[in-house]
Design a protein around this motif. Sequence first.
Motif, short mmCIF file in Angstrom:
data_model
loop_
_atom_site.label_atom_id
_atom_site.label_comp_id
_atom_site.label_asym_id
_atom_site.label_seq_id
_atom_site.Cartn_x
_atom_site.Cartn_y
_atom_site.Cartn_z
N GLN A 189 0.82 -1.18 0.00
CA GLN A 189 0.00 0.00 0.00
C GLN A 189 0.87 1.25 0.00
O GLN A 189 1.71 1.43 0.87
CB GLN A 189 -0.92 0.00 1.23
CG GLN A 189 -1.90 -1.17 1.24
CD GLN A 189 -2.83 -1.18 0.05
OE1 GLN A 189 -3.37 -0.14 -0.33
NE2 GLN A 189 -3.01 -2.34 -0.55
N VAL A 190 0.68 2.10 -0.99
CA VAL A 190 1.46 3.32 -1.10
C VAL A 190 0.94 4.36 -0.11
O VAL A 190 -0.26 4.54 0.05
CB VAL A 190 1.39 3.88 -2.53
CG1 VAL A 190 2.22 5.14 -2.66
CG2 VAL A 190 1.86 2.82 -3.53
N ALA A 191 1.88 5.02 0.56
CA ALA A 191 1.49 6.00 1.57
C ALA A 191 0.86 7.23 0.92
O ALA A 191 1.17 7.58 -0.22
CB ALA A 191 2.72 6.42 2.37
N PRO A 192 -0.05 7.91 1.62
CA PRO A 192 -0.61 9.15 1.10
C PRO A 192 0.45 10.25 1.11
O PRO A 192 1.52 10.08 1.69
CB PRO A 192 -1.73 9.45 2.10
CG PRO A 192 -1.29 8.80 3.37
CD PRO A 192 -0.57 7.55 2.94
N PRO A 193 0.18 11.38 0.44
CA PRO A 193 1.15 12.48 0.43
C PRO A 193 1.61 12.85 1.83
O PRO A 193 0.83 12.88 2.78
CB PRO A 193 0.35 13.62 -0.21
CG PRO A 193 -0.64 12.92 -1.09
CD PRO A 193 -1.02 11.67 -0.35
N THR A 194 2.89 13.11 1.97
CA THR A 194 3.49 13.42 3.26
C THR A 194 3.78 14.90 3.36
O THR A 194 3.41 15.68 2.49
CB THR A 194 4.79 12.62 3.42
OG1 THR A 194 5.70 13.06 2.39
CG2 THR A 194 4.55 11.13 3.25
N ALA A 195 4.50 15.26 4.43
CA ALA A 195 4.84 16.66 4.63
C ALA A 195 5.68 17.21 3.49
O ALA A 195 5.63 18.41 3.19
CB ALA A 195 5.59 16.82 5.96
N LEU A 196 6.45 16.35 2.84
CA LEU A 196 7.30 16.79 1.73
C LEU A 196 6.46 17.39 0.61
O LEU A 196 6.92 18.31 -0.09
CB LEU A 196 8.12 15.62 1.20
CG LEU A 196 9.16 15.96 0.13
CD1 LEU A 196 10.24 16.87 0.72
CD2 LEU A 196 9.78 14.69 -0.43
N ALA A 197 5.25 16.91 0.44
CA ALA A 197 4.38 17.44 -0.61
C ALA A 197 4.07 18.91 -0.38
O ALA A 197 3.88 19.67 -1.33
CB ALA A 197 3.09 16.62 -0.68
N GLN A 198 4.01 19.32 0.89
CA GLN A 198 3.76 20.72 1.23
C GLN A 198 5.05 21.52 1.28
O GLN A 198 5.11 22.66 0.84
CB GLN A 198 3.05 20.80 2.58
CG GLN A 198 1.67 20.15 2.60
CD GLN A 198 0.69 20.84 1.67
OE1 GLN A 198 0.72 22.07 1.53
NE2 GLN A 198 -0.17 20.06 1.04
N GLU A 199 6.11 20.90 1.79
CA GLU A 199 7.37 21.62 2.01
C GLU A 199 8.18 21.80 0.74
O GLU A 199 8.87 22.81 0.56
CB GLU A 199 8.20 20.88 3.06
CG GLU A 199 7.52 20.80 4.42
CD GLU A 199 8.21 19.81 5.34
OE1 GLU A 199 9.27 19.25 4.93
OE2 GLU A 199 7.71 19.58 6.45
N ALA A 200 8.15 20.80 -0.14
CA ALA A 200 8.92 20.86 -1.38
C ALA A 200 8.11 20.19 -2.49
O ALA A 200 8.42 19.08 -2.93
CB ALA A 200 10.27 20.17 -1.20
N PRO A 201 7.05 20.84 -2.95
CA PRO A 201 6.12 20.19 -3.88
C PRO A 201 6.76 19.73 -5.19
O PRO A 201 6.39 18.68 -5.72
CB PRO A 201 5.05 21.26 -4.12
CG PRO A 201 5.66 22.55 -3.68
CD PRO A 201 6.61 22.20 -2.59
N ALA A 202 7.70 20.50 -5.72
CA ALA A 202 8.33 20.10 -6.98
C ALA A 202 9.16 18.83 -6.78
O ALA A 202 9.14 17.91 -7.62
CB ALA A 202 9.21 21.22 -7.52
#
Length: 292
Positions: free
Chosen positions: A29-42
């Motif tokens: 199961q792939v994890a949902p978006p983490t804090a990295l998605a907010q902190e460094a979206p690119a």
Amino acid sequence: MIRIACLSVSLALGALASLPDTARAQEAQVAPPTALAQEAPALYRMLDGLGMYEIIALMGTENTRGGADLEEQLFPGAGGAAWRATVAGLHATPRMVGLFEDAFDRDAVSPDQIAIVQAFIDSEAGQRVIGGELAARRMFLDEAAVDAATEDLMAAIAADSPRLDTLQRLNSVSGLVDRNVSGALNLRIAFYRGLIDGGAFDNDVPESMMLAEVWAQEPEVRHLTVEWLFSFQLAAYAEVTDADLETYVALADAPAGRAVNAALFNAFDEMLASLSYDLGVAAAGFIVGEDT
């Protein structure tokens, strides 16, 4: 993508899981978006586009299933459900993703380099290459598929397939063989250190003895790495054109590709070393318990 075959803990420890033909990748199961998605979206988008999060989940499945082999080798019949739960907890996808993201050096790749790799991901060639890699990783959950891919490699060698020359260039510019061999040996060292720190041995084990034992395994590890890597690549790129693969080689040899590749290897190595050490500590607890 560029970091094609960062070998899992189970392979690095020589404890490959034996999976039934009915194994399916959706077990991971792939994890949902983490804090990295907010902190460094690119950066997050690039890693996600390269399939890194799915690969991490697949590694968790491989290593969780490989736990049964470690039990058989180190404390036969003494682990049971408790050991299976321990291994599964150590390799839970959110935990592995957290280790990976914490280990990824965000300063190692520039915004321009991320953009260059992202452009490849978004291209038709990139979609074919990455799609093939992910499909092969799912397929390799089944040991029968790995055996079939190895047979295909032997046939390609016998036929002197030109595709092997292209793969050799890809692996050379990316340093895939040496990096994977070094990583696998480091995982074995981390596992031994976990066993030692966990109290698995009655006497102190000198560092020099541990290192000598692990490095004595280098030829075998190298052989397994080369065989696995080329078998995997032949399967992954079976539907990829020569032109697409040449585009991929060019990216891997460019500064952006080299930077991303190095950052990925470093992050995976640190993540897997942490997992390997924790697995050693956990195994030591069962070994000690078996002896008492």
